[in-house]
Design an enzyme around this catalytic site. Structure first.
Site, PDB file in Angstrom:
ATOM      1  CG  LEU A 193      -2.046  -1.114   1.151  1.00  0.00           C
ATOM      2  CD1 LEU A 193      -2.979  -1.012   2.355  1.00  0.00           C
ATOM      3  CD2 LEU A 193      -2.865  -1.091  -0.142  1.00  0.00           C
TER       4      LEU A 193
ATOM      5  CB  SER B 255       4.558   1.284 -11.960  1.00  0.00           C
ATOM      6  OG  SER B 255       3.604   2.245 -11.534  1.00  0.00           O
TER       7      SER B 255
ATOM      8  CB  THR C 189      10.214  -1.767  -4.893  1.00  0.00           C
ATOM      9  OG1 THR C 189       9.998  -1.103  -3.648  1.00  0.00           O
ATOM     10  CG2 THR C 189       8.951  -2.519  -5.279  1.00  0.00           C
TER      11      THR C 189
ATOM     12  CB  THR D  54       7.451  -2.975 -18.655  1.00  0.00           C
ATOM     13  OG1 THR D  54       7.246  -1.894 -19.550  1.00  0.00           O
ATOM     14  CG2 THR D  54       8.845  -2.819 -18.055  1.00  0.00           C
ATOM     15  CG  ASP D  55       6.401  -1.778 -23.878  1.00  0.00           C
ATOM     16  OD1 ASP D  55       6.605  -1.170 -22.799  1.00  0.00           O
ATOM     17  OD2 ASP D  55       5.610  -1.362 -24.741  1.00  0.00           O
ATOM     18  CD  GLU D  56       8.605   2.304 -19.867  1.00  0.00           C
ATOM     19  OE1 GLU D  56       9.602   2.764 -19.306  1.00  0.00           O
ATOM     20  OE2 GLU D  56       7.479   2.813 -19.789  1.00  0.00           O
TER      21      GLU D  56
ATOM     22  CE1 TYR E  27       8.564   0.382 -13.925  1.00  0.00           C
ATOM     23  CE2 TYR E  27       8.704   1.016 -16.247  1.00  0.00           C
ATOM     24  CZ  TYR E  27       8.141   0.249 -15.238  1.00  0.00           C
ATOM     25  OH  TYR E  27       7.166  -0.667 -15.557  1.00  0.00           O
TER      26      TYR E  27
ATOM     27  CE  LYS F  24       8.671  -4.292 -14.169  1.00  0.00           C
ATOM     28  NZ  LYS F  24       7.828  -4.942 -13.126  1.00  0.00           N
TER      29      LYS F  24
ATOM     30  CG  ASN G  32       2.369   2.672 -22.463  1.00  0.00           C
ATOM     31  OD1 ASN G  32       3.371   2.219 -23.009  1.00  0.00           O
ATOM     32  ND2 ASN G  32       2.401   3.760 -21.718  1.00  0.00           N
TER      33      ASN G  32
HETATM   34  P1  NAD Z   1       0.911   0.610  -9.879  1.00  0.00           P
HETATM   35  O1  NAD Z   1       1.965   1.594  -9.507  1.00  0.00           O
HETATM   36  O2  NAD Z   1      -0.471   1.090 -10.155  1.00  0.00           O
HETATM   37  O3  NAD Z   1       0.781  -0.484  -8.722  1.00  0.00           O
HETATM   38  C1  NAD Z   1       1.882  -1.018  -8.076  1.00  0.00           C
HETATM   39  C2  NAD Z   1       1.384  -1.741  -6.820  1.00  0.00           C
HETATM   40  O4  NAD Z   1       2.520  -2.350  -6.187  1.00  0.00           O
HETATM   41  C3  NAD Z   1       0.746  -0.809  -5.780  1.00  0.00           C
HETATM   42  O5  NAD Z   1      -0.429  -1.393  -5.272  1.00  0.00           O
HETATM   43  C4  NAD Z   1       1.799  -0.698  -4.693  1.00  0.00           C
HETATM   44  O6  NAD Z   1       1.267  -0.478  -3.402  1.00  0.00           O
HETATM   45  C5  NAD Z   1       2.468  -2.059  -4.790  1.00  0.00           C
HETATM   46  N1  NAD Z   1       3.849  -2.055  -4.280  1.00  0.00           N
HETATM   47  C6  NAD Z   1       4.823  -1.149  -4.569  1.00  0.00           C
HETATM   48  N2  NAD Z   1       5.938  -1.462  -3.884  1.00  0.00           N
HETATM   49  C7  NAD Z   1       5.665  -2.596  -3.180  1.00  0.00           C
HETATM   50  C8  NAD Z   1       6.427  -3.418  -2.308  1.00  0.00           C
HETATM   51  N3  NAD Z   1       7.696  -3.115  -1.995  1.00  0.00           N
HETATM   52  N4  NAD Z   1       5.846  -4.509  -1.786  1.00  0.00           N
HETATM   53  C9  NAD Z   1       4.550  -4.815  -2.071  1.00  0.00           C
HETATM   54  N5  NAD Z   1       3.775  -4.072  -2.866  1.00  0.00           N
HETATM   55  C10 NAD Z   1       4.333  -2.975  -3.424  1.00  0.00           C
HETATM   56  O7  NAD Z   1       1.501  -0.204 -11.099  1.00  0.00           O
HETATM   57  P2  NAD Z   1       0.761  -0.857 -12.367  1.00  0.00           P
HETATM   58  O8  NAD Z   1       0.679   0.156 -13.433  1.00  0.00           O
HETATM   59  O9  NAD Z   1      -0.460  -1.562 -11.906  1.00  0.00           O
HETATM   60  O10 NAD Z   1       1.874  -1.911 -12.807  1.00  0.00           O
HETATM   61  C11 NAD Z   1       1.902  -3.210 -12.234  1.00  0.00           C
HETATM   62  C12 NAD Z   1       3.060  -3.979 -12.830  1.00  0.00           C
HETATM   63  O11 NAD Z   1       2.909  -4.070 -14.244  1.00  0.00           O
HETATM   64  C13 NAD Z   1       4.429  -3.324 -12.602  1.00  0.00           C
HETATM   65  O12 NAD Z   1       5.359  -4.336 -12.329  1.00  0.00           O
HETATM   66  C14 NAD Z   1       4.748  -2.641 -13.920  1.00  0.00           C
HETATM   67  O13 NAD Z   1       6.145  -2.589 -14.128  1.00  0.00           O
HETATM   68  C15 NAD Z   1       4.078  -3.579 -14.901  1.00  0.00           C
HETATM   69  N6  NAD Z   1       3.591  -2.972 -16.168  1.00  0.00           N
HETATM   70  C16 NAD Z   1       2.792  -1.871 -16.144  1.00  0.00           C
HETATM   71  C17 NAD Z   1       2.277  -1.357 -17.348  1.00  0.00           C
HETATM   72  C18 NAD Z   1       1.366  -0.150 -17.363  1.00  0.00           C
HETATM   73  O14 NAD Z   1       1.052   0.337 -18.448  1.00  0.00           O
HETATM   74  N7  NAD Z   1       0.889   0.358 -16.227  1.00  0.00           N
HETATM   75  C19 NAD Z   1       2.596  -1.984 -18.545  1.00  0.00           C
HETATM   76  C20 NAD Z   1       3.448  -3.099 -18.535  1.00  0.00           C
HETATM   77  C21 NAD Z   1       3.915  -3.581 -17.322  1.00  0.00           C
HETATM   78  O1  DAU Z   2       5.124   0.580 -21.707  1.00  0.00           O
HETATM   79  C1  DAU Z   2       4.779   0.098 -20.464  1.00  0.00           C
HETATM   80  C2  DAU Z   2       4.980   1.174 -19.416  1.00  0.00           C
HETATM   81  O2  DAU Z   2       3.965   2.142 -19.624  1.00  0.00           O
HETATM   82  C3  DAU Z   2       4.956   0.641 -17.997  1.00  0.00           C
HETATM   83  O3  DAU Z   2       6.044  -0.226 -17.811  1.00  0.00           O
HETATM   84  C4  DAU Z   2       5.012   1.776 -16.971  1.00  0.00           C
HETATM   85  O4  DAU Z   2       4.856   1.251 -15.661  1.00  0.00           O
HETATM   86  C5  DAU Z   2       3.880   2.730 -17.273  1.00  0.00           C
HETATM   87  O5  DAU Z   2       3.909   3.830 -16.380  1.00  0.00           O
HETATM   88  C6  DAU Z   2       3.946   3.226 -18.720  1.00  0.00           C
HETATM   89  O6  DAU Z   2       5.127   4.057 -18.923  1.00  0.00           O
HETATM   90  P1  DAU Z   2       5.082   5.398 -19.821  1.00  0.00           P
HETATM   91  O7  DAU Z   2       6.217   6.251 -19.424  1.00  0.00           O
HETATM   92  O8  DAU Z   2       4.914   5.060 -21.256  1.00  0.00           O
HETATM   93  O9  DAU Z   2       3.653   5.973 -19.298  1.00  0.00           O
HETATM   94  P2  DAU Z   2       3.207   7.466 -18.866  1.00  0.00           P
HETATM   95  O10 DAU Z   2       1.726   7.408 -18.687  1.00  0.00           O
HETATM   96  O11 DAU Z   2       4.025   8.021 -17.775  1.00  0.00           O
HETATM   97  O12 DAU Z   2       3.526   8.308 -20.180  1.00  0.00           O
HETATM   98  C7  DAU Z   2       2.972   7.934 -21.439  1.00  0.00           C
HETATM   99  C8  DAU Z   2       3.490   8.925 -22.476  1.00  0.00           C
HETATM  100  O13 DAU Z   2       2.913  10.220 -22.211  1.00  0.00           O
HETATM  101  C9  DAU Z   2       4.994   9.147 -22.413  1.00  0.00           C
HETATM  102  O14 DAU Z   2       5.484   9.334 -23.729  1.00  0.00           O
HETATM  103  C10 DAU Z   2       5.177  10.428 -21.615  1.00  0.00           C
HETATM  104  C11 DAU Z   2       3.909  11.218 -21.952  1.00  0.00           C
HETATM  105  N1  DAU Z   2       3.386  12.085 -20.867  1.00  0.00           N
HETATM  106  C12 DAU Z   2       3.181  11.570 -19.655  1.00  0.00           C
HETATM  107  C13 DAU Z   2       2.690  12.341 -18.620  1.00  0.00           C
HETATM  108  C14 DAU Z   2       2.482  11.768 -17.235  1.00  0.00           C
HETATM  109  C15 DAU Z   2       3.065  13.418 -21.165  1.00  0.00           C
HETATM  110  O15 DAU Z   2       3.227  13.886 -22.298  1.00  0.00           O
HETATM  111  N2  DAU Z   2       2.563  14.181 -20.146  1.00  0.00           N
HETATM  112  C16 DAU Z   2       2.393  13.712 -18.879  1.00  0.00           C
HETATM  113  O16 DAU Z   2       1.963  14.498 -17.986  1.00  0.00           O
END
Ligand code: NAD
Ligand code: DAU
Length: 338
Positions: A34, A84, A99, A124-126, A152, A156, A181
């Site tokens: 949390l 994340s 983490t 992640t694709d990143e 980040y 990963k 994403n």
């Molecule tokens: P998020 O930030 O919304 O959620 C992360 C969760 O992990 C939170 O509930 C947080 O409390 C928990 N957490 C953080 N540190 C922790 C710890 N030390 N121990 C236990 N719990 C912990 O992230 P998300 O966007 O839901 O992403 C989830 C996973 O998917 C991540 O591993 C991220 O790298 C991966 N991912 C995200 C995306 C995306 O577009 N959001 C895409 C591809 C992969």
């Molecule tokens: O590709 C998967 C990844 O996608 C995950 O691994 C990450 O956890 C997730 O956060 C996401 O990363 P991005 O950096 O692509 O997502 P974000 O929403 O931060 O940004 C998306 C795009 O938008 C990026 O090119 C940056 C841009 N951006 C983002 C924010 C927050 C803006 O232009 N303005 C903004 O305020």
């Protein structure tokens, strides 16, 4: 079976908890620290389900993790827990290393000590870095080299390498998925899509980094959950699976689409200083998961983005509580002088 979902109180993790409660008979244990991104409200529809349990804990705390494995003896562990947000990692990398790397290694040690049927790492694709904007013919495959840009993505990628090392050295039955994403319900409002929806609703400026030409490959979160479900049940140990639905959009296109759905003017868009090291384009080749596991995404971007905007309109209470708290300070710090 018993599935531990680490990070299940965050965006994708909570959607995965609901997916499993709806589509399987399995017992689901959410283990989550949390942090600012974890929110018990995300799990309120799971709370009363007898197949669901929440445990507050940190994946980087070895004692807590071992206790969890000893008492709850999971069959499967799906690791979503992570820091994340790329922008936060640029401001302060250390927590990302603790983490995302140490936390993953402790989970792997627990799998080694107590034994599991499957450990799945949500990556992640990143980890592949980025693709140039002028080469639309290029895509990330599972064979693309790891080549990271931000603290980040480096954290990963490190975690992925550890998972592969533990799989080979200690025969941990592990799989890895690398998704593009995501967007959908419960997406924390620091990320592009929810931030833009909420700012537009509040008639605030929409801060687009640089020129807004960077490309992301968007996938509706439920499609990601379905892919992970398939991998943990049918995927081959030791394999990496890319997940993505060929939904490439520039950031500007996404922002304009949101404004159009909400009936707001494009004058709300404000171009701000670019992200440091900003990845240009992500694009997944999902051939492997399609051909080997039969996965295909169900939600088209046009439908998914409308559903997502509707969700934010219907759940104002959820995001108002978030943006009225500590997040306000973060927003002032990140965007104040941009
Ligand atoms: P998020 O930030 O919304 O959620 C992360 C969760 O992990 C939170 O509930 C947080 O409390 C928990 N957490 C953080 N540190 C922790 C710890 N030390 N121990 C236990 N719990 C912990 O992230 P998300 O966007 O839901 O992403 C989830 C996973 O998917 C991540 O591993 C991220 O790298 C991966 N991912 C995200 C995306 C995306 O577009 N959001 C895409 C591809 C992969
Ligand atoms: O590709 C998967 C990844 O996608 C995950 O691994 C990450 O956890 C997730 O956060 C996401 O990363 P991005 O950096 O692509 O997502 P974000 O929403 O931060 O940004 C998306 C795009 O938008 C990026 O090119 C940056 C841009 N951006 C983002 C924010 C927050 C803006 O232009 N303005 C903004 O305020």
């Amino acid at each position: 079976m018993k599935i531990i979902v680490t990070g299940g109180a965050g965006f994708i993790g909570s959607n995965f908890v609901y997916y499993e409660l709806k589509n399987s008979e399995d017992e689901i244990i959410c283990y989550d620290k949390l942090t600012y991104a974890g929110n018990l409200e995300n799990l309120k529809y799971a709370e009363d389900n007898p197949r669901f349990k929440f445990i507050c804990g940190d994946i980087s705390n070895r004692d807590e993790v071992y206790r969890l494995f000893e008492f709850d003896a999971p069959d499967i562990v799906v690791n979503f827990a992570a820091e994340s947000h790329v922008d936060r990692s640029i401001e302060d990398p250390e927590l990302f290393l603790r983490t995302n790397i140490i936390g993953t290694s402790i989970l792997l040690d627990a799998c080694k000590k107590y034994g599991v049927k499957r450990f799945h790492q949500v990556s992640t694709d990143e980890v592949y870095g980025d693709l140039p904007l002028d080469r639309p013919d290029l895509f990330f495959t599972e064979k693309t080299n790891l080549h990271t840009s931000s603290p980040y993505s480096a954290s990963k990628a490190s975690a992925d390498l550890l998972v592969q090392a533990y799989q080979r050295t200690y025969q941990i039955p592990a799989t890895i998925s690398r998704c593009s994403n995501n967007y959908g319900p419960y997406h924390f409002p620091e990320k592009l899509i929810p931030l833009m929806i909420i700012n537009a609703l509040n008639n605030k400026k929409l801060p687009v980094y640089g020129t807004g030409e960077n490309v992301r490959d968007w996938l509706y979160v439920e499609d990601h959950c379905a892919a992970i479900d398939l991998i943990i049940r049918k995927g081959k140990v030791g394999e990496v699976y890319n997940i993505g639905g060929h939904n490439e959009k520039t950031n500007l296109e996404v922002v304009k689409t949101i404004l159009k759905i909400l009936g707001k003017g494009e004058d709300l868009i404000e171009f701000v200083t670019d992200r440091k090291g900003h990845d240009q384009r992500y694009a997944i080749d999902p051939t492997k998961i399609k051909t080997e596991l039969g996965w295909t995404p169900k939600t088209k971007f046009d439908d998914g983005i409308k559903k997502t905007v509707d969700w934010y309109l219907e759940n104002k209470n959820w995001w108002e509580k978030i943006i009225s708290g500590e997040y306000q300070n973060y927003y002032a710090k990140m965007y104040g002088n941009r």
